[in-house]
Design a protein around this motif. Structure first.
Motif, short mmCIF file in Angstrom:
data_model
loop_
_atom_site.label_atom_id
_atom_site.label_comp_id
_atom_site.label_asym_id
_atom_site.label_seq_id
_atom_site.Cartn_x
_atom_site.Cartn_y
_atom_site.Cartn_z
N LYS A 115 21.47 41.77 47.58
CA LYS A 115 20.77 40.48 47.43
C LYS A 115 21.78 39.34 47.40
O LYS A 115 21.49 38.21 47.76
N ASN A 116 22.99 39.65 46.92
CA ASN A 116 24.03 38.63 46.77
C ASN A 116 25.00 38.62 47.96
O ASN A 116 26.08 38.05 47.89
N ASP A 117 24.59 39.32 49.04
CA ASP A 117 25.41 39.40 50.25
C ASP A 117 26.75 40.09 50.04
O ASP A 117 27.74 39.79 50.72
N SER A 118 26.79 41.00 49.07
CA SER A 118 28.01 41.81 48.91
C SER A 118 28.04 42.84 50.02
O SER A 118 27.00 43.37 50.42
N ASN A 119 29.23 43.13 50.51
CA ASN A 119 29.30 44.20 51.52
C ASN A 119 30.07 45.40 51.01
O ASN A 119 30.24 46.38 51.72
N LEU A 120 30.51 45.33 49.76
CA LEU A 120 31.33 46.41 49.24
C LEU A 120 31.17 46.57 47.72
O LEU A 120 31.08 45.57 47.01
N ILE A 121 31.12 47.82 47.27
CA ILE A 121 31.11 48.09 45.83
C ILE A 121 32.35 48.92 45.52
O ILE A 121 32.66 49.85 46.28
N TYR A 122 33.07 48.57 44.48
CA TYR A 122 34.25 49.38 44.16
C TYR A 122 34.38 49.61 42.67
O TYR A 122 33.72 48.94 41.86
N LEU A 123 35.19 50.61 42.33
CA LEU A 123 35.39 50.98 40.93
C LEU A 123 36.73 51.69 40.77
O LEU A 123 37.30 52.17 41.75
N ASN A 124 37.19 51.73 39.55
CA ASN A 124 38.38 52.50 39.21
C ASN A 124 37.95 53.74 38.44
O ASN A 124 37.08 53.65 37.57
#
Ligand SMILES: CC(C)(COP(=O)(O)OP(=O)(O)OC[C@H]1O[C@@H](n2cnc3c(N)ncnc32)[C@H](O)[C@@H]1OP(=O)(O)O)[C@@H](O)C(=O)NCCC(=O)NCCS
Length: 174
Positions: A115-124
């Motif tokens: 919805k927020n136009d993110s194209n990537l999710i990341y985590l450590n």
């Protein structure tokens, strides 16, 4: 009934209670008791959580069965860079793991990231947290790099950074 709620400030106490149970169990075979204590104090201080909630754009999700909280997930849209969403924390009670709830929480993050136009999710993730790494891979995350982060007091976080490309991701279809 299982539901995911977006926490209000008052629910941050619930997050701390969950972390107090989940954190030591998750890391007992990975980190020293001293490091667990140090990191818990650093990461789950109520004042700090309130600051993240109000001023740093951290969104706290809690997964519940009826009135019982089973776990939580914290994410931040546009973390460091526009279009990148970071999952800062995701922790489920031991008895709630392996039942699809982690996937449910991450699905909620994906919906909001898109919805927020993110194209990537990341985590450590800690390099020795094999169970979590296996679960993330099953969900479509890929390892991108390794990071050793000095957190003070002689302690380091030995992490793998994993990311999910939302243009390719099909967690919704899994
Ligand atoms: C890591 C964690 C959030 C994953 O959530 P979960 O609810 O246990 O995982 P899910 O049941 O949603 O499983 C997601 C996928 O991973 C797979 N999976 C999960 N645990 C697995 C395991 N131990 N071995 C193999 N596959 C596993 C599932 O089969 C599923 O894949 P599928 O969709 O192809 O069937 C949860 O286990 C947890 O809170 N662990 C303890 C705390 C922790 O380590 N947090 C991460 C810190 S970075």
């Amino acid at each position: 009934m299982i539901q995911v709620i977006t926490a209000k400030e008052v629910d941050l106490i619930e997050v701390i209670k969950l972390a107090d149970i989940i954190w030591p169990k998750t890391f007992e075979a990975i980190l020293s008791k001293e490091q667990i204590k140090y990191m818990m104090k650093m990461m789950y201080d109520l004042k700090k959580l309130k600051h993240q909630f109000h001023n740093e754009g951290h969104v706290f999700l809690i997964v519940k069965e009826g009135s019982k909280s089973l776990g939580f997930c914290v994410y931040q849209l546009d973390c460091q860079e526009k279009g990148k969403t970071k999952i800062h924390k995701i922790y489920l009670l031991p008895e709630a793991q392996g039942k699809g709830l982690g996937k449910k929480l991450i699905h909620e993050v994906i919906v909001n990231a898109r919805k927020n136009d993110s194209n990537l999710i990341y985590l450590n993730v800690n390099i020795n947290n094999t169970k979590a790494i296996v679960a993330y891979k099953a969900m479509g995350f890929e390892e991108t790099k390794r990071e050793v982060i000095d957190i003070g007091n002689g302690f380091v976080m030995d992490d793998i950074v994993m990311e999910m490309n939302l243009k390719k991701s099909s967690l919704e279809n899994k």
